[in-house]
Design a protein around this motif. Sequence first.
Motif, PDB file in Angstrom:
ATOM      1  N   ILE A   7       3.359   4.550   7.930  1.00  0.00           N
ATOM      2  CA  ILE A   7       2.758   4.267   6.627  1.00  0.00           C
ATOM      3  C   ILE A   7       3.807   3.770   5.649  1.00  0.00           C
ATOM      4  O   ILE A   7       3.536   2.922   4.799  1.00  0.00           O
ATOM      5  CB  ILE A   7       2.000   5.501   6.081  1.00  0.00           C
ATOM      6  N   ALA A   8       5.046   4.285   5.755  1.00  0.00           N
ATOM      7  CA  ALA A   8       6.139   3.802   4.904  1.00  0.00           C
ATOM      8  C   ALA A   8       6.475   2.354   5.248  1.00  0.00           C
ATOM      9  O   ALA A   8       6.781   1.541   4.363  1.00  0.00           O
ATOM     10  CB  ALA A   8       7.365   4.694   5.067  1.00  0.00           C
ATOM     11  N   ASP A   9       6.404   2.011   6.545  1.00  0.00           N
ATOM     12  CA  ASP A   9       6.622   0.622   6.971  1.00  0.00           C
ATOM     13  C   ASP A   9       5.607  -0.314   6.327  1.00  0.00           C
ATOM     14  O   ASP A   9       5.958  -1.354   5.760  1.00  0.00           O
ATOM     15  CB  ASP A   9       6.486   0.521   8.494  1.00  0.00           C
ATOM     16  N   ALA A  10       4.326   0.066   6.417  1.00  0.00           N
ATOM     17  CA  ALA A  10       3.266  -0.784   5.882  1.00  0.00           C
ATOM     18  C   ALA A  10       3.376  -0.929   4.371  1.00  0.00           C
ATOM     19  O   ALA A  10       3.200  -2.028   3.823  1.00  0.00           O
ATOM     20  CB  ALA A  10       1.902  -0.197   6.255  1.00  0.00           C
ATOM     21  N   PHE A  11       3.656   0.171   3.695  1.00  0.00           N
ATOM     22  CA  PHE A  11       3.748   0.137   2.238  1.00  0.00           C
ATOM     23  C   PHE A  11       4.943  -0.694   1.790  1.00  0.00           C
ATOM     24  O   PHE A  11       4.849  -1.501   0.857  1.00  0.00           O
ATOM     25  CB  PHE A  11       3.848   1.565   1.705  1.00  0.00           C
ATOM     26  N   THR A  12       6.075  -0.516   2.454  1.00  0.00           N
ATOM     27  CA  THR A  12       7.277  -1.279   2.098  1.00  0.00           C
ATOM     28  C   THR A  12       7.041  -2.773   2.274  1.00  0.00           C
ATOM     29  O   THR A  12       7.446  -3.581   1.426  1.00  0.00           O
ATOM     30  CB  THR A  12       8.467  -0.816   2.954  1.00  0.00           C
ATOM     31  N   ALA A  13       6.375  -3.155   3.347  1.00  0.00           N
ATOM     32  CA  ALA A  13       6.086  -4.577   3.574  1.00  0.00           C
ATOM     33  C   ALA A  13       5.238  -5.137   2.438  1.00  0.00           C
ATOM     34  O   ALA A  13       5.484  -6.261   1.961  1.00  0.00           O
ATOM     35  CB  ALA A  13       5.376  -4.757   4.913  1.00  0.00           C
ATOM     36  N   GLU A 113      -1.805  10.129  -6.632  1.00  0.00           N
ATOM     37  CA  GLU A 113      -2.161  10.038  -5.219  1.00  0.00           C
ATOM     38  C   GLU A 113      -2.223   8.568  -4.811  1.00  0.00           C
ATOM     39  O   GLU A 113      -2.760   7.730  -5.545  1.00  0.00           O
ATOM     40  CB  GLU A 113      -3.518  10.690  -4.964  1.00  0.00           C
ATOM     41  N   ALA A 114      -1.678   8.289  -3.644  1.00  0.00           N
ATOM     42  CA  ALA A 114      -1.701   6.922  -3.131  1.00  0.00           C
ATOM     43  C   ALA A 114      -3.036   6.627  -2.450  1.00  0.00           C
ATOM     44  O   ALA A 114      -3.102   6.226  -1.282  1.00  0.00           O
ATOM     45  CB  ALA A 114      -0.537   6.695  -2.168  1.00  0.00           C
ATOM     46  N   MET A 115      -4.115   6.837  -3.205  1.00  0.00           N
ATOM     47  CA  MET A 115      -5.450   6.459  -2.736  1.00  0.00           C
ATOM     48  C   MET A 115      -5.640   5.001  -3.144  1.00  0.00           C
ATOM     49  O   MET A 115      -6.208   4.673  -4.182  1.00  0.00           O
ATOM     50  CB  MET A 115      -6.508   7.375  -3.358  1.00  0.00           C
ATOM     51  N   TRP A 116      -5.139   4.118  -2.314  1.00  0.00           N
ATOM     52  CA  TRP A 116      -5.008   2.713  -2.669  1.00  0.00           C
ATOM     53  C   TRP A 116      -6.319   2.040  -3.011  1.00  0.00           C
ATOM     54  O   TRP A 116      -6.356   1.097  -3.812  1.00  0.00           O
ATOM     55  CB  TRP A 116      -4.271   1.963  -1.562  1.00  0.00           C
ATOM     56  N   THR A 117      -7.431   2.533  -2.449  1.00  0.00           N
ATOM     57  CA  THR A 117      -8.730   1.927  -2.714  1.00  0.00           C
ATOM     58  C   THR A 117      -9.053   1.904  -4.197  1.00  0.00           C
ATOM     59  O   THR A 117      -9.624   0.936  -4.708  1.00  0.00           O
ATOM     60  CB  THR A 117      -9.833   2.704  -1.962  1.00  0.00           C
ATOM     61  N   ARG A 118      -8.701   2.956  -4.911  1.00  0.00           N
ATOM     62  CA  ARG A 118      -9.042   3.061  -6.336  1.00  0.00           C
ATOM     63  C   ARG A 118      -8.424   1.945  -7.175  1.00  0.00           C
ATOM     64  O   ARG A 118      -8.907   1.645  -8.262  1.00  0.00           O
ATOM     65  CB  ARG A 118      -8.568   4.406  -6.876  1.00  0.00           C
ATOM     66  N   PHE A 119      -7.340   1.345  -6.672  1.00  0.00           N
ATOM     67  CA  PHE A 119      -6.598   0.372  -7.462  1.00  0.00           C
ATOM     68  C   PHE A 119      -6.800  -1.067  -6.996  1.00  0.00           C
ATOM     69  O   PHE A 119      -6.226  -1.990  -7.574  1.00  0.00           O
ATOM     70  CB  PHE A 119      -5.103   0.736  -7.427  1.00  0.00           C
ATOM     71  N   TYR A 245     -13.001   0.464   2.168  1.00  0.00           N
ATOM     72  CA  TYR A 245     -11.853   1.019   1.437  1.00  0.00           C
ATOM     73  C   TYR A 245     -10.653   0.075   1.402  1.00  0.00           C
ATOM     74  O   TYR A 245      -9.640   0.392   0.775  1.00  0.00           O
ATOM     75  CB  TYR A 245     -11.425   2.364   2.060  1.00  0.00           C
ATOM     76  N   ALA A 246     -10.752  -1.071   2.057  1.00  0.00           N
ATOM     77  CA  ALA A 246      -9.676  -2.059   2.107  1.00  0.00           C
ATOM     78  C   ALA A 246     -10.085  -3.304   1.326  1.00  0.00           C
ATOM     79  O   ALA A 246     -11.248  -3.464   0.959  1.00  0.00           O
ATOM     80  CB  ALA A 246      -9.379  -2.413   3.561  1.00  0.00           C
ATOM     81  N   LEU A 270      -1.414  -9.826   1.921  1.00  0.00           N
ATOM     82  CA  LEU A 270      -0.916  -8.455   1.861  1.00  0.00           C
ATOM     83  C   LEU A 270      -2.021  -7.476   2.219  1.00  0.00           C
ATOM     84  O   LEU A 270      -3.203  -7.801   2.132  1.00  0.00           O
ATOM     85  CB  LEU A 270      -0.371  -8.156   0.467  1.00  0.00           C
ATOM     86  N   ARG A 271      -1.627  -6.266   2.575  1.00  0.00           N
ATOM     87  CA  ARG A 271      -2.599  -5.247   2.945  1.00  0.00           C
ATOM     88  C   ARG A 271      -3.360  -4.728   1.728  1.00  0.00           C
ATOM     89  O   ARG A 271      -4.491  -4.278   1.837  1.00  0.00           O
ATOM     90  CB  ARG A 271      -1.881  -4.104   3.653  1.00  0.00           C
ATOM     91  N   GLY A 272      -2.720  -4.762   0.572  1.00  0.00           N
ATOM     92  CA  GLY A 272      -3.358  -4.304  -0.662  1.00  0.00           C
ATOM     93  C   GLY A 272      -2.806  -3.005  -1.201  1.00  0.00           C
ATOM     94  O   GLY A 272      -3.273  -2.501  -2.226  1.00  0.00           O
ATOM     95  N   MET A 273      -1.794  -2.450  -0.558  1.00  0.00           N
ATOM     96  CA  MET A 273      -1.240  -1.169  -0.986  1.00  0.00           C
ATOM     97  C   MET A 273      -0.378  -1.283  -2.237  1.00  0.00           C
ATOM     98  O   MET A 273      -0.111  -0.288  -2.914  1.00  0.00           O
ATOM     99  CB  MET A 273      -0.420  -0.552   0.145  1.00  0.00           C
ATOM    100  N   HIS A 274       0.060  -2.505  -2.555  1.00  0.00           N
ATOM    101  CA  HIS A 274       0.971  -2.674  -3.691  1.00  0.00           C
ATOM    102  C   HIS A 274       0.309  -2.412  -5.030  1.00  0.00           C
ATOM    103  O   HIS A 274       0.987  -2.102  -6.013  1.00  0.00           O
ATOM    104  CB  HIS A 274       1.552  -4.085  -3.678  1.00  0.00           C
ATOM    105  N   HIS A 275      -1.014  -2.509  -5.108  1.00  0.00           N
ATOM    106  CA  HIS A 275      -1.700  -2.325  -6.389  1.00  0.00           C
ATOM    107  C   HIS A 275      -1.464  -0.934  -6.963  1.00  0.00           C
ATOM    108  O   HIS A 275      -1.351  -0.765  -8.181  1.00  0.00           O
ATOM    109  CB  HIS A 275      -3.199  -2.588  -6.221  1.00  0.00           C
ATOM    110  N   GLN A 276      -1.375   0.074  -6.094  1.00  0.00           N
ATOM    111  CA  GLN A 276      -1.141   1.427  -6.588  1.00  0.00           C
ATOM    112  C   GLN A 276       0.270   1.569  -7.161  1.00  0.00           C
ATOM    113  O   GLN A 276       0.483   2.303  -8.136  1.00  0.00           O
ATOM    114  CB  GLN A 276      -1.375   2.449  -5.475  1.00  0.00           C
ATOM    115  N   ALA A 277       1.224   0.866  -6.580  1.00  0.00           N
ATOM    116  CA  ALA A 277       2.591   0.900  -7.101  1.00  0.00           C
ATOM    117  C   ALA A 277       2.681   0.174  -8.439  1.00  0.00           C
ATOM    118  O   ALA A 277       3.402   0.607  -9.350  1.00  0.00           O
ATOM    119  CB  ALA A 277       3.560   0.277  -6.098  1.00  0.00           C
TER     120      ALA A 277
END
Length: 328
Positions: A7-13, A113-119, A245-246, A270-277
């Motif tokens: 998960i850290a790999d995916a988020f970092t990418a 929380e890194a609930m990425w869907t919300r963002f 959720y994606a 992108l996967r979409g995880m960056h929005h939470q960051a």
Amino acid sequence: MLGAGGIADAFTADLLGAGLTVTAVGSRRLDKAREFADRHGVAGAHGSYEELVADPEVDAVYVATPHPFHRDAALLAIRAGKHVLVEKPFTVNQAEAAEVLDAAREADVVALEAMWTRFLPQQVRLREVVRAGVVGEPRLLTAHHLQALPTDPRHRINDPALGGGALLDLGVYPVSFAADLLGPVETVAATGVLSDQGVDRRIGASLLHASGATSTVFAALDTAGANTAVLHGSEGRIEVDATFYAPGGFTVLDAEGAVVERYDAVDDGLRGMHHQAVELERLVAAGERESPALTHADMLEVMRVMDEMRRQVGVRYPGEAGGAVRVP
């Protein structure tokens, strides 16, 4: 990055792809941290979590450990004065979540929380549509997260000691989705099928929300599914594409089935995880400590509902404290 797993790999990418900066990675093994840092071009590599949170170049920590270690890792970072983004589920239970959030308030740092869907942009628009009354009064929501995951009993998804089971890994998405669109839950009626190891292979619940709306949520780790979601209102419905959720789209229809709006996500690669960051960075820059898209109360509510679902089906994890889960 606190943790150097998948998960850290995916988020970092995603972070690097979106132009954000990843300063350092910490692992229990220095060689693993260095390998991760080299692979992603990250400057700092630490052989312990303590060294990571002590790094003066680190402003915020993403907790990417297995579920049972979220609490301790988050508290470690908070006590070092770092903002924290904790991979979902925020903790194993509500009692642990409250402890982390209390510590964050005392330290005056962001805990999210890194609930990425919300963002995701689609979820932002979806909330707007629902709150504007486009489909009338929200009445019934269904959301499923069904996967066929590894059956090896040693895999973390099947291991009670690592917070295994369908609910915390998969079910947190439909529970959070329902709470986001329909509000707090008053009544939980859950059923489930447990594995020989005592984790939930399949679990579902009918939720009665304080608004009077109802939702049905399901999760499974041994059965693949389409993973769509539908919200029915008094004047229409919203059909959310797979995977709900994606990043993706949704269709708003009126009571006769005519399309009112079609939303399609922009494919940025992108996967979409960056929005939470990005949201965490916004909160820090603005001096805010809670996101309107996922408040402390929201996080506690989702954990409370999942605690009750686990209590009703009889799932309790080794060493679980705080009285959050009581097995009949």
